[in-house]
Design an enzyme around this catalytic site. Structure first.
Site, short mmCIF file in Angstrom:
data_model
loop_
_atom_site.label_atom_id
_atom_site.label_comp_id
_atom_site.label_asym_id
_atom_site.label_seq_id
_atom_site.Cartn_x
_atom_site.Cartn_y
_atom_site.Cartn_z
N TRP A 103 76.60 111.23 46.69
CA TRP A 103 77.70 110.24 47.15
C TRP A 103 77.19 108.96 47.52
O TRP A 103 77.60 107.82 47.13
CB TRP A 103 78.82 110.80 47.95
CG TRP A 103 79.81 111.94 47.34
CD1 TRP A 103 79.68 113.04 47.41
CD2 TRP A 103 80.35 111.59 46.01
NE1 TRP A 103 80.71 113.72 46.46
CE2 TRP A 103 81.04 112.68 45.74
CE3 TRP A 103 80.81 110.36 45.23
CZ2 TRP A 103 81.93 113.08 44.65
CZ3 TRP A 103 81.61 110.50 44.21
CH2 TRP A 103 81.95 111.69 44.01
N ASP A 173 81.16 106.11 55.09
CA ASP A 173 82.06 107.15 54.11
C ASP A 173 82.01 108.42 54.72
O ASP A 173 80.99 109.07 54.92
CB ASP A 173 81.17 107.02 52.92
CG ASP A 173 82.10 107.94 52.11
OD1 ASP A 173 83.17 108.74 52.29
OD2 ASP A 173 81.68 108.14 50.49
N LYS A 197 89.75 115.94 51.11
CA LYS A 197 88.51 117.03 51.69
C LYS A 197 89.10 117.43 53.02
O LYS A 197 89.15 118.80 53.09
CB LYS A 197 87.35 116.54 51.55
CG LYS A 197 86.74 116.49 50.19
CD LYS A 197 85.43 115.69 49.78
CE LYS A 197 85.14 115.54 48.37
NZ LYS A 197 84.72 114.38 48.21
C1 LIG Z 1 84.38 113.11 47.14
C2 LIG Z 1 83.44 112.09 47.73
C3 LIG Z 1 83.62 110.72 47.20
C4 LIG Z 1 84.49 110.51 46.04
O1 LIG Z 1 85.72 110.13 46.39
P1 LIG Z 1 86.82 109.94 45.30
O2 LIG Z 1 88.05 109.59 46.08
O3 LIG Z 1 86.92 110.89 44.22
O4 LIG Z 1 86.58 108.54 44.81
C5 LIG Z 1 83.24 110.03 47.94
N1 LIG Z 1 82.35 109.96 49.00
C6 LIG Z 1 82.17 111.27 49.46
C7 LIG Z 1 81.25 111.61 50.82
C8 LIG Z 1 82.65 112.40 48.80
O5 LIG Z 1 82.65 113.75 49.41
#
Ligand SMILES: *Cc1c(COP(=O)(O)O)cnc(C)c1O
Length: 377
Positions: A103, A173, A197
């Protein structure tokens, strides 16, 4: 219920109590007599939902008043672009990125569209099996910001220390571990996390943004004075953080349903779990149970992450060969364990232990892993 044994990496499991309230709300909300799916985003009911979602996040994470809490769309992937559009475009600074997994590797290419990018550490050659320590990061004092991912969802790597320099805006993030435990919010200029998540269903992304950093965004007065005309060209309205700050996340139609369920999840965390510190303890115990079962058969199970960097949220591991892994997935499914396949980018297996995965579910997975190893190991 199958939902109790949902170890999917994303969309993640949601608490059973929340699912039940959601089921009822889809038919009729007691407060309004209408379905949540038909509620106006301009209603006072929804204003109250937004306010409570924000307030609960502030209480759970200790978010100070000089931070904005925004509910946005476009997922975390849009944040990969919005961040440099707002804070790198038109400046002469460079933005720095730690690349520690699948990611975090997706973010720098988006920033390169907007300006200079420096990769301060890249774990690619090591197969993204460990995280850097502070001494390995050649950080510069005048970067526009430093970006990292606190929990690498695919590889199962989680930072325990916060990287960065005091004067450089830190951006993180936290898509796969926000609300899994306490966060020292004041270390950050901007935190983002999509809901799907650990916070709720897909469709909404939480952005926590320090006010003085938001004022530094391109197009703002100080940026114009410092960088002149180039910085004045304004961003598309929807991609400008200030649009969402000024409208309090109601510039256009927000994802009402997703925000409603996220609010229920924060309420559950507050009232049923007792906050993020209690959640962290439970998550730690869940992770110890599952890693413990894997570590007991080191020649059979192989954990992807180096030990000090193991994630409490995502346990990525492998078996000796692809045939045994396929056998594993079949047997697991038969016994009611779902979502154990690894991310398509690295394959293998992964057990995700997000907040809604109960200690009982984690214990029963641990027991099942032991049984599988005894049989095939
Ligand atoms: C799943 C994930 C993403 C992707 O996010 P989207 O909402 O599908 O764009 C980005 N960063 C991390 C750390 C993730 O686990």
């Amino acid at each position: 219920m199958n939902e109790q044994k949902n170890f999917s990496g994303g969309l993640g499991a949601l608490p059973l109590a929340v699912l039940r309230q959601t089921r009822d709300a889809i038919e009729v909300l007691p407060e309004t007599g209408l379905s949540v799916l038909g509620m106006s985003h301009r209603s006072s009911w929804f204003r109250a939902v937004l306010d409570e979602a924000e307030q609960n996040l502030r209480t759970l994470l200790g978010i100070p008043r000089h931070y904005h809490v925004l509910f946005m769309q476009g997922g975390s992937s849009l944040q990969f672009s919005m961040l440099p559009m707002n804070f790198l475009r038109g400046t002469k600074q460079r933005a720095e990125y730690i690349v520690s997994g699948y990611w975090s590797a997706k973010a720098p290419p988006e920033a390169r569209h907007e300006g200079q990018v420096g990769i301060v550490w890249d774990g690619y050659d090591g197969g993204y099996t460990r995280l850097p320590h502070a001494g390995e990061l050649p950080l510069s004092r005048n970067a526009a910001y430093l970006h990292y991912v606190s929990n690498e969802t695919v590889e199962g790597l989680e930072f325990t220390d916060v990287p960065g320099l005091p004067d450089v805006p830190l951006v993180c993030d936290m898509s796969s571990n926000l609300l899994a435990g306490p966060v020292d919010v004041e270390r950050y200029a901007l935190i983002y996390a999509h809901a799907q998540k650990n916070l709720g269903p897909s469709g909404v992304t939480v952005v926590i943004l320090r006010d003085d950093f938001a004022r530094r965004a391109r197009g703002s007065l100080p940026t114009m004075l410092k960088f002149g005309r180039r910085a004045r060209r304004s961003l598309p309205t929807m991609l400008d953080y200030r649009t969402h700050i000024d409208s309090r996340s109601l510039y256009n139609t927000p994802p009402v349903f997703a925000i409603y369920v996220l609010m229920l999840v924060t309420r559950w965390l507050r009232d049923e779990i007792g906050g993020v510190a209690a959640m962290a303890e439970t998550n730690g115990a869940k992770a110890r149970a599952v890693y413990g079962a894997l570590d007991a058969y080191p020649g059979f199970y192989r954990v992807h992450a180096a030990r000090p960097n193991r994630s409490t949220m995502n346990v990525a591991f492998r078996l000796p060969d692809a045939v045994t892994e396929a056998l594993f997935l079949d047997a697991a499914k038969r016994d009611g364990f779902h979502g154990l396949e690894g991310h398509r980018s690295i394959g293998g297996l992964r057990a995700s232990l997000y907040n809604a995965v109960t200690p009982e579910a984690a214990a029963s997975l641990a027991q099942w892993l032991t049984g599988f190893a005894q049989r095939y190991g």
